[in-house]
Design a protein around this motif. Structure first.
Motif, PDB file in Angstrom:
ATOM      1  N   GLU A  71       0.832  -1.204   0.000  1.00 44.63           N
ATOM      2  CA  GLU A  71       0.000   0.000   0.000  1.00 44.63           C
ATOM      3  C   GLU A  71       0.871   1.259   0.000  1.00 44.63           C
ATOM      4  OE1 GLU A  71      -3.050   1.753   3.197  1.00 44.63           O
ATOM      5  OE2 GLU A  71      -3.513  -0.318   2.572  1.00 44.63           O
ATOM      6  N   LYS A  72       1.948   1.262   0.803  1.00 42.57           N
ATOM      7  CA  LYS A  72       2.878   2.398   0.834  1.00 42.57           C
ATOM      8  C   LYS A  72       3.501   2.619  -0.539  1.00 42.57           C
ATOM      9  CE  LYS A  72       4.542   2.147   5.607  1.00 42.57           C
ATOM     10  NZ  LYS A  72       5.724   1.849   6.442  1.00 42.57           N
ATOM     11  N   LYS A  73       3.919   1.526  -1.174  1.00 44.20           N
ATOM     12  CA  LYS A  73       4.536   1.631  -2.499  1.00 44.20           C
ATOM     13  C   LYS A  73       3.550   2.176  -3.519  1.00 44.20           C
ATOM     14  CE  LYS A  73       8.063  -1.933  -2.000  1.00 44.20           C
ATOM     15  NZ  LYS A  73       8.553  -3.240  -2.448  1.00 44.20           N
ATOM     16  N   GLU A  74       2.313   1.731  -3.424  1.00 42.58           N
ATOM     17  CA  GLU A  74       1.277   2.206  -4.360  1.00 42.58           C
ATOM     18  C   GLU A  74       1.022   3.701  -4.151  1.00 42.58           C
ATOM     19  OE1 GLU A  74      -1.058   2.073  -7.544  1.00 42.58           O
ATOM     20  OE2 GLU A  74       0.169   0.405  -6.834  1.00 42.58           O
ATOM     21  N   MET A 102       1.650   6.662  -6.853  1.00 47.73           N
ATOM     22  CA  MET A 102       0.614   7.631  -7.225  1.00 47.73           C
ATOM     23  C   MET A 102       1.135   9.061  -7.027  1.00 47.73           C
ATOM     24  SD  MET A 102      -2.738   5.647  -5.694  1.00 47.73           S
ATOM     25  CE  MET A 102      -3.773   7.076  -5.678  1.00 47.73           C
ATOM     26  N   TYR A 103       1.883   9.307  -5.937  1.00 48.33           N
ATOM     27  CA  TYR A 103       2.435  10.622  -5.660  1.00 48.33           C
ATOM     28  C   TYR A 103       3.407  11.032  -6.765  1.00 48.33           C
ATOM     29  CZ  TYR A 103       5.175  14.308  -3.515  1.00 48.33           C
ATOM     30  OH  TYR A 103       5.826  15.485  -3.281  1.00 48.33           O
ATOM     31  N   ILE A 104       4.287  10.118  -7.145  1.00 45.65           N
ATOM     32  CA  ILE A 104       5.264  10.415  -8.202  1.00 45.65           C
ATOM     33  C   ILE A 104       4.548  10.712  -9.508  1.00 45.65           C
ATOM     34  CG2 ILE A 104       7.085   9.369  -9.625  1.00 45.65           C
ATOM     35  CD1 ILE A 104       8.015   7.926  -7.020  1.00 45.65           C
ATOM     36  N   THR A 105       3.504   9.940  -9.800  1.00 44.99           N
ATOM     37  CA  THR A 105       2.730  10.164 -11.027  1.00 44.99           C
ATOM     38  C   THR A 105       2.109  11.558 -11.001  1.00 44.99           C
ATOM     39  OG1 THR A 105       2.243   7.803 -11.171  1.00 44.99           O
ATOM     40  CG2 THR A 105       0.840   9.278 -12.449  1.00 44.99           C
ATOM     41  N   GLU A 106       1.555  11.974  -9.846  1.00 45.86           N
ATOM     42  CA  GLU A 106       0.958  13.308  -9.718  1.00 45.86           C
ATOM     43  C   GLU A 106       2.000  14.406  -9.896  1.00 45.86           C
ATOM     44  OE1 GLU A 106      -1.512  13.952  -6.257  1.00 45.86           O
ATOM     45  OE2 GLU A 106      -2.291  11.900  -6.426  1.00 45.86           O
ATOM     46  N   VAL A 107       3.171  14.234  -9.270  1.00 46.00           N
ATOM     47  CA  VAL A 107       4.243  15.224  -9.383  1.00 46.00           C
ATOM     48  C   VAL A 107       4.673  15.366 -10.837  1.00 46.00           C
ATOM     49  CG1 VAL A 107       6.657  15.707  -8.787  1.00 46.00           C
ATOM     50  CG2 VAL A 107       5.047  14.969  -7.012  1.00 46.00           C
TER      51      VAL A 107
END
Length: 142
Positions: free
Chosen positions: A121-124, A128-133
């Motif tokens: 879950e942390k990795k996901e 998602m955060y990296i994708t948003e950035v």
């Protein structure tokens, strides 16, 4: 994927694809022995390992293997002392572990599964955060 291994019973090399490392010939012989034991027990449900072995010509160690595998069950009094828990050494009537150790192993596996799920879950979330950035940078023209 198949792997070349030696049979634990006869030492013959064979292509192993998983499960117990027993060649097809030995497995067939073991199945015939199991049928003899099973049929004998159906007619003599209170027989001891020694009685079964003598009546069927099946080695006592192989009968104990059938008990460990959970394929047959005998009176606890006959098996006691011959079959022990792999973890704590307590006498057992079938399988490889006593009920107490099974419970502890299940609890440990459950904890590990929970930890692995949290990690995934942390990795996901990080993904998602990296994708948003990256999307924000792209939208800003950078």
């Amino acid at each position: 994927m198949a792997e070349l291994v030696n049979c634990i019973r006869c030492g013959r090399a064979f292509l192993w694809t998983g499960g117990r490392k027993i060649c097809p010939k030995c497995l067939e012989e073991e199945e015939k022995a199991f049928e003899k034991v099973y049929n004998y027990l159906r007619d003599n449900p209170r027989a001891t390992i020694k009685e079964i072995s003598e009546a069927t010509d099946v080695d006592e160690d192989l009968i104990l293997d059938f008990i460990r595998q959970g394929r047959i069950q005998l009176k606890f009094t006959d098996v006691a002392g011959k079959l022990r828990c792999k973890r704590c050494g307590a006498p057992i009537s079938s399988g490889e572990y006593c009920p107490k150790c099974l419970k502890e192993l299940e609890r440990s596996l459950s904890q590990i599964r929970t930890e692995l799920e949290k990690e995934a879950e942390k990795k996901e979330r990080a993904k998602m955060y990296i994708t948003e950035v990256m999307k924000k940078k792209k939208d800003e023209g950078g």
